[in-house]
Design a protein around this motif. Sequence first.
Motif, PDB file in Angstrom:
ATOM      1  N   LYS A 173      60.626  17.663  41.694  1.00 42.39           N
ATOM      2  CA  LYS A 173      61.334  18.240  40.551  1.00 42.39           C
ATOM      3  C   LYS A 173      60.374  19.183  39.855  1.00 42.39           C
ATOM      4  O   LYS A 173      59.270  18.783  39.497  1.00 42.39           O
ATOM      5  CB  LYS A 173      61.783  17.140  39.573  1.00 42.39           C
ATOM      6  N   ASP A 174      60.797  20.406  39.636  1.00 43.59           N
ATOM      7  CA  ASP A 174      59.868  21.399  39.099  1.00 43.59           C
ATOM      8  C   ASP A 174      60.632  22.438  38.299  1.00 43.59           C
ATOM      9  O   ASP A 174      61.257  23.326  38.866  1.00 43.59           O
ATOM     10  CB  ASP A 174      59.110  22.061  40.265  1.00 43.59           C
ATOM     11  N   ASN A 175      60.608  22.297  36.979  1.00 44.69           N
ATOM     12  CA  ASN A 175      61.277  23.261  36.104  1.00 44.69           C
ATOM     13  C   ASN A 175      60.247  24.136  35.417  1.00 44.69           C
ATOM     14  O   ASN A 175      60.043  24.059  34.216  1.00 44.69           O
ATOM     15  CB  ASN A 175      62.139  22.530  35.069  1.00 44.69           C
ATOM     16  N   THR A 176      59.599  24.971  36.226  1.00 40.94           N
ATOM     17  CA  THR A 176      58.580  25.853  35.666  1.00 40.94           C
ATOM     18  C   THR A 176      58.941  27.306  35.905  1.00 40.94           C
ATOM     19  O   THR A 176      58.158  28.080  36.431  1.00 40.94           O
ATOM     20  CB  THR A 176      57.192  25.555  36.288  1.00 40.94           C
ATOM     21  N   GLY A 177      60.166  27.666  35.519  1.00 39.01           N
ATOM     22  CA  GLY A 177      60.530  29.072  35.593  1.00 39.01           C
ATOM     23  C   GLY A 177      61.600  29.371  36.606  1.00 39.01           C
ATOM     24  O   GLY A 177      62.214  28.466  37.176  1.00 39.01           O
ATOM     25  N   SER A 183      55.877  20.720  34.649  1.00 36.80           N
ATOM     26  CA  SER A 183      57.133  20.437  33.955  1.00 36.80           C
ATOM     27  C   SER A 183      58.222  20.146  34.972  1.00 36.80           C
ATOM     28  O   SER A 183      58.687  21.034  35.662  1.00 36.80           O
ATOM     29  CB  SER A 183      57.560  21.580  33.045  1.00 36.80           C
ATOM     30  N   SER A 184      58.621  18.898  35.044  1.00 36.62           N
ATOM     31  CA  SER A 184      59.576  18.489  36.065  1.00 36.62           C
ATOM     32  C   SER A 184      61.003  18.691  35.628  1.00 36.62           C
ATOM     33  O   SER A 184      61.851  19.087  36.398  1.00 36.62           O
ATOM     34  CB  SER A 184      59.370  17.022  36.405  1.00 36.62           C
ATOM     35  N   GLU A 185      61.285  18.390  34.340  1.00 36.99           N
ATOM     36  CA  GLU A 185      62.654  18.590  33.893  1.00 36.99           C
ATOM     37  C   GLU A 185      62.769  19.190  32.511  1.00 36.99           C
ATOM     38  O   GLU A 185      63.801  19.748  32.181  1.00 36.99           O
ATOM     39  CB  GLU A 185      63.498  17.303  34.029  1.00 36.99           C
ATOM     40  N   HIS A 186      61.759  19.102  31.665  1.00 34.39           N
ATOM     41  CA  HIS A 186      61.896  19.604  30.295  1.00 34.39           C
ATOM     42  C   HIS A 186      61.838  21.122  30.212  1.00 34.39           C
ATOM     43  O   HIS A 186      62.348  21.708  29.260  1.00 34.39           O
ATOM     44  CB  HIS A 186      60.807  19.014  29.398  1.00 34.39           C
ATOM     45  N   GLY A 187      61.206  21.747  31.197  1.00 38.39           N
ATOM     46  CA  GLY A 187      60.995  23.185  31.138  1.00 38.39           C
ATOM     47  C   GLY A 187      59.656  23.538  30.517  1.00 38.39           C
ATOM     48  O   GLY A 187      58.855  22.659  30.182  1.00 38.39           O
TER      49      GLY A 187
END
Lengths: 451, 451
Positions: A182-186, B404-408
């Motif tokens: 899981k990776d929400n970095t852009g 950042s896996s889910e928070h952004g």
Amino acid sequence: VTLEHDLAAIVGGQHVLVDPDLRASYEVDWSGRFKGTARCVVRPADTQQVVSVLRACAADGVPVTVQGGNTGLVGGGVPAGGEVLLSLVRLDQLEPVDAVAAQVSVGAGVRLEALQRHAKAAGFDFGVDLAARSAATVGGLVATNAGGIRVVRYGSMRAQLVGLEAVLADGTVLSRLAPPAKDNTGYDWPQLLCGSEGTLAVITKVRVRLVEPSTERAVALVGVADTAAALALLAQARRRFTTLGAAEIFYADGLSLVRSVNALPAPFDDSFAAYVILEAFGNKPTDEILDLLSECDAVGDATVASDPVGRTRLWAYRESHTEAINTAGVPVKLDVCVPMGSLVALVDQLPSTVTDAAPSSRLIVFGHLNEGNLHVNVLGAGERAEAVTDAVLKLVASHGGSISSEHGVGRAKTQWLTLSRSAEEIETMRRLKNALDPQNLLNPNVLLPPP
Amino acid sequence: VTLEHDLAAIVGGQHVLVDPDLRASYEVDWSGRFKGTARCVVRPADTQQVVSVLRACAADGVPVTVQGGNTGLVGGGVPAGGEVLLSLVRLDQLEPVDAVAAQVSVGAGVRLEALQRHAKAAGFDFGVDLAARSAATVGGLVATNAGGIRVVRYGSMRAQLVGLEAVLADGTVLSRLAPPAKDNTGYDWPQLLCGSEGTLAVITKVRVRLVEPSTERAVALVGVADTAAALALLAQARRRFTTLGAAEIFYADGLSLVRSVNALPAPFDDSFAAYVILEAFGNKPTDEILDLLSECDAVGDATVASDPVGRTRLWAYRESHTEAINTAGVPVKLDVCVPMGSLVALVDQLPSTVTDAAPSSRLIVFGHLNEGNLHVNVLGAGERAEAVTDAVLKLVASHGGSISSEHGVGRAKTQWLTLSRSAEEIETMRRLKNALDPQNLLNPNVLLPPP
């Protein structure tokens, strides 16, 4: 110093094809509909060579046509004239399967069949399959977000995509090959490149998810009265099977053509207007499929196979369509999708729509029933090819459908893109294209219509 | 004529909040970590009003902070100072559920809980769930590609996304709300906007897939010796359940804090270093989960619930973490993910890493076991907050993990983005941002670090 000289220094002289005879097989698509002359064909061996080739072309302002297995059906990988044709088939590395993550990274030039074999050797399977498996490359499958016969079960190529390596027109290498789970970095640029048909970057490496292998499966070929009966069968199959593996449709005209080209026997004593192929996976699929067939009123006649040879024999009626059509001539190939509620109407309206546009033509329709996705083939349209395309795509748009469900836009359909996409969406696509390829070097004339 | 006057003419005077008291709740995130002063808060009622607001701001060159439920944890929806704060909570329309397609379109301001209720009323469920469900909005969930407790079963918000309507900074409306089932007609801009944290466009409407409701489910709270034992339990659970519904982890320190804040009883007579929550769906889940627990050596003690009240009671130990931590102080909140093979090492290294950076701080860790995704909370770091962040994120990066896996990324982590993304990727993101928002008006200072 010419560009060809620079390119030879990068990839080796034997991998820069300038002789027309050597270039020929790269300059025409396999259906024969799309042809063009490349300045030369370049076959790099690795990502760094792709970078150097793209930098050399950018320095000279020479456009580049990107080509994988050359199995596309919309001319997206065929030069318009004067481009450097960048063939990626030598990027054919198979990395070891990551069994814990159920993923694998492979070069963009790996053939689908080679990926499938590689996955199976490690105890897995790959979720996308289609008739061109022996030639289609993984990079091309991502670039076109390919669909095929397993979408009902595993989704399109987009759903298999874990990571990418790609090179922008200016030689910038983007790598996000093995992102964390899981990776929400852009921005998720791999998803942006998926389906962009080589217009934003050159895909050099792909990481995909693998799926559990299916040990037991059963195939049924079912004759039905019409499209409505096929949909009734599908609805019942979807209620019964949580693991429906495929649901395909073809019609009497297509069966007749396939049988004459391939000398296949008739599947049933009786003839039917429409035929459905269902494939079921999982627990006792043969019993399940026999139960389904016995309880469904829409079934006219049916034959079931659970052994590999028998399954292949039944699938051949469906999978031979494309080649049989090609044997009969150079077809207009359209690939459309309408809401399920409009499918019967579309199938009813297609013959007169096609005949009105091209009186002496021959219509062959088949496709993926579960998504309302039909491959509309018209033989003998001759000079009326554009008129047929225009009429069919406008008919599809009037039902709220898509003018390209899985083949993409390529060069073939740019002038009809406004039927599926708003002016605002097209302008936004242009802004994205311009951001990543400001010189418009990568696959110019593909996907986006001229401003 | 001031901008505020223009905005009042668009949305009505009562929906332009200029009074500091009225603005206050919008200007600080709920953890209290991020604060800023907005020029005013604007609350449009529909897409057309969003268009007019953005055009008015663009004309004056005034930046815009986009806010949904203000439940984000990285300051992405909180102004830095002087922005117009665009609150989307009035875009709360629930359209009827499309039962045939198992999809629904809703306004960006619809709360997650309202979407869940709406789906359930039509015989479906929604695939994303998280503790902030009563306040988090659907638009925010898409903008941050939210995860939560159901990722193991249904994937993140990205996997639920069918279609979008969004407005660019210049007021251009993009609509691809109900695309055909398969549609390869160009760039998939909805996937590009998913996870872009309001920096590329303002999401106004969302279409999502719905999932089959789960009638039977069972929850187990399991005490285990350590993270390695938790992973052994998870591995055995994944082999047994094709329909594992959740797999969460927390530790003794977190349990102690949660119990003291919420006056909860001890779950077991004995204490354990780590606790796992497993949820199973499907056929006889209670029997399945009891079988699993009896055959798994890693289980220290366990309690199982299958009734709604009992399930909620067990989930409370996990879901109360965030609020309990907030009650105890203003935490440094980090949200990281490492490859599963590195999870034990990360958990072992975190205490000394945090103590070295902020000697008198208190570490509370919990998260989503299945993806190796830990929420790292540090209380009492005081002026050492940045040092703690830096140390933990560098530790995570050394394991090849995500910062950042889910928070952004928000405002909180832009300076560490280079730990997860290459310079080439960040530059490419900038090019995309500049293409869609050339004046840098939407959520400036969010996600992308200053050039």
